[in-house]
Enzyme design. Structure first.
Site, PDB file in Angstrom:
ATOM      1  N   GLU A   1     -97.651 -12.934 -34.901  1.00  0.00           N
ATOM      2  CA  GLU A   1     -97.866 -14.374 -35.114  1.00  0.00           C
ATOM      3  C   GLU A   1     -97.226 -15.205 -34.010  1.00  0.00           C
ATOM      4  O   GLU A   1     -97.776 -16.222 -33.600  1.00  0.00           O
ATOM      5  CB  GLU A   1     -97.352 -14.800 -36.493  1.00  0.00           C
ATOM      6  CG  GLU A   1     -98.171 -14.248 -37.649  1.00  0.00           C
ATOM      7  CD  GLU A   1     -99.604 -14.783 -37.678  1.00  0.00           C
ATOM      8  OE1 GLU A   1     -99.912 -15.749 -36.949  1.00  0.00           O
ATOM      9  OE2 GLU A   1    -100.424 -14.218 -38.419  1.00  0.00           O
TER      10      GLU A   1
ATOM     11  N   GLY B   1     -97.506 -16.397 -21.228  1.00  0.00           N
ATOM     12  CA  GLY B   1     -97.180 -17.819 -21.173  1.00  0.00           C
ATOM     13  C   GLY B   1     -96.274 -18.264 -22.314  1.00  0.00           C
ATOM     14  O   GLY B   1     -95.914 -17.473 -23.191  1.00  0.00           O
ATOM     15  N   TYR B   2     -95.884 -19.518 -22.279  1.00  0.00           N
ATOM     16  CA  TYR B   2     -94.993 -20.090 -23.302  1.00  0.00           C
ATOM     17  C   TYR B   2     -93.812 -19.144 -23.560  1.00  0.00           C
ATOM     18  O   TYR B   2     -93.634 -18.629 -24.657  1.00  0.00           O
ATOM     19  CB  TYR B   2     -95.762 -20.391 -24.591  1.00  0.00           C
ATOM     20  CG  TYR B   2     -96.901 -21.352 -24.394  1.00  0.00           C
ATOM     21  CD1 TYR B   2     -96.676 -22.721 -24.346  1.00  0.00           C
ATOM     22  CD2 TYR B   2     -98.194 -20.886 -24.219  1.00  0.00           C
ATOM     23  CE1 TYR B   2     -97.717 -23.608 -24.134  1.00  0.00           C
ATOM     24  CE2 TYR B   2     -99.244 -21.770 -24.001  1.00  0.00           C
ATOM     25  CZ  TYR B   2     -99.000 -23.123 -23.959  1.00  0.00           C
ATOM     26  OH  TYR B   2    -100.025 -23.990 -23.753  1.00  0.00           O
TER      27      TYR B   2
ATOM     28  N   TRP C   1    -102.207  -5.473 -35.576  1.00  0.00           N
ATOM     29  CA  TRP C   1    -101.153  -5.956 -36.463  1.00  0.00           C
ATOM     30  C   TRP C   1    -101.613  -6.035 -37.917  1.00  0.00           C
ATOM     31  O   TRP C   1    -100.846  -6.399 -38.795  1.00  0.00           O
ATOM     32  CB  TRP C   1    -100.624  -7.314 -36.006  1.00  0.00           C
ATOM     33  CG  TRP C   1    -101.697  -8.306 -35.681  1.00  0.00           C
ATOM     34  CD1 TRP C   1    -102.311  -9.156 -36.543  1.00  0.00           C
ATOM     35  CD2 TRP C   1    -102.278  -8.544 -34.388  1.00  0.00           C
ATOM     36  NE1 TRP C   1    -103.235  -9.911 -35.885  1.00  0.00           N
ATOM     37  CE2 TRP C   1    -103.234  -9.562 -34.545  1.00  0.00           C
ATOM     38  CE3 TRP C   1    -102.076  -7.996 -33.126  1.00  0.00           C
ATOM     39  CZ2 TRP C   1    -104.003 -10.042 -33.489  1.00  0.00           C
ATOM     40  CZ3 TRP C   1    -102.831  -8.480 -32.072  1.00  0.00           C
ATOM     41  CH2 TRP C   1    -103.771  -9.490 -32.256  1.00  0.00           C
TER      42      TRP C   1
END
Ligand code: SF4
Length: 367
Positions: A45, A89-90, A32
């Site tokens: 991000e 995850g999340y 990135w």
């Protein structure tokens, strides 16, 4: 002297002239970092929040290959987005990213906006994402604070409170703002994080190699081990869960959690829930399937046991096989269900513990 009484002169030791040359020479060549395209910066991000760089790299490449632009992401099916996020995850991050992409593609079809007010209104965009995207993509003079930069700033300025909470949080954001240079703000923000990741590590920071060593209070006073103060250990609670693989002929029952579930929203799973105290695995399996899906089942043996952690809970999940005896699936706890063959399982987005158990269950000896 208490922390509150200490005057921090953030401008006394400008960090940028020390940090930017170090960053130019030592930063990792991450995928990135090849462009300042706001979409790429934003996706990276969001992925990097709560996740390590090493874990994110393959996900970022796959995600960008599938959704190379904000318009491609906006047009995607959410299940496809979740599938490409599986294992990171999340998952709320992915759903917010998707919803925000839809909003931006509609409101700013030509280019992502250089406008903090627009970004601040988007789902999933807090102060960190706002500062990270706008400083890196547009050079906006906005700070970032995450675990690495927090540690560096607290050590450099000798902050003795806990910068993760209350007044400490406010202090570290102020510090992050006041140390920003006028030029190369995005690089400076990345440099703070990179220094924390590569040199100013939580334990045994390599101060001898640090470009900030000459201005760092923790280094001067030998306080690296005390700043920031160690996190309080969380009390771990053991939980016994039972999951059930319900068969109907050659297919098994897979259920989708609703969009407003407490976690793993819209991901698929076999029915599972906590077992009662003193309740046998078999009795719990019958009850769990009936309560969560409305089906009656005949339960077989334990097929596998998966151990995993969720926040402060250490979960032991015993997975039993069962066959459908009566009843029809009833939506309620789950949003929907499908009867799928083992070969179809790979196409559904599922949580990491569920992927672990489904992978084990598709080993031939278990069928
Ligand atoms: S001198 Fe040491 S403690 Fe201070 S910022 Fe550098 S690595 Fe961290």
């Amino acid at each position: 002297m208490t922390n509150d009484a200490v005057a921090y002169h953030f401008g006394m030791a400008p960090l940028a002239p020390l940090l930017l040359p170090w960053f130019d020479a030592h930063h990792r060549p991450l995928p990135w970092r090849t462009s300042r395209d706001p979409y790429r910066v934003w996706v990276s991000e969001v992925m990097l929040q709560q996740t390590t760089v090493a874990a994110v790299v393959p996900y970022f490449s796959r995600f960008l290959a599938a959704f190379p632009t904000v318009h491609a992401l906006a047009a995607a099916d959410e299940q496809h987005v979740l599938k490409l996020w599986e294992g990171l995850g999340y998952y709320r991050r992915a759903r917010h990213l998707h919803a925000a992409a839809k909003a931006l593609a509609a409101s700013h079809p030509d280019a992502l906006p250089d406008d903090p007010a627009v970004w601040a209104d988007l789902p999933g965009v807090g102060r960190y994402i706002l500062g990270a995207v706008l400083s890196q993509a547009f050079g906006r003079k906005l700070p970032i604070v995450e675990a690495n930069s927090l540690r560096v700033l607290a050590r450099v300025f000798g902050y003795r409170g806990d910068p993760r909470e209350g007044a400490g949080k406010a202090w570290v954001w102020q510090a992050a703002e006041e140390v920003l240079p006028d030029e190369r703000v995005g690089d400076f923000n990345q440099a703070l994080m990179e220094l924390g990741a590569l040199v100013c590590s939580p334990s045994k920071p390599r101060c001898g190699e640090c470009p900030l060593a000459a201005v760092c209070v923790a280094n001067r006073d030998g306080l690296q081990d005390q700043i920031p103060p160690p996190k309080k250990a969380k009390e771990v609670v053991a939980v016994r869960e039972v999951g059930v693989v319900v068969w109907d002929g050659p297919t098994l029952l897979l259920c989708r959690r609703p969009a407003d579930a407490d976690r793993w929203q819209n991901l698929w799973e076999v029915p599972h829930a906590e077992a009662g105290e003193g309740e046998s695995d078999e009795a719990a399996a019958v009850r769990v399937v009936r309560e969560l899906t409305g089906l009656r089942v005949k339960v077989g043996e334990v097929l596998t046991v998966v151990k995993h952690g969720v926040t402060r809970f250490a979960i032991t999940l015993s997975v039993l096989g069962a066959t459908r005896a009566a009843g029809r699936f009833r939506a309620g706890f789950y949003a929907e269900a499908k009867w799928v063959t083992p070969a179809e399982l790979a196409g559904f987005p599922v949580s990491s513990p569920q992927r672990k158990l489904l992978t084990r269950l598709t080993e031939p000896r278990l069928f």
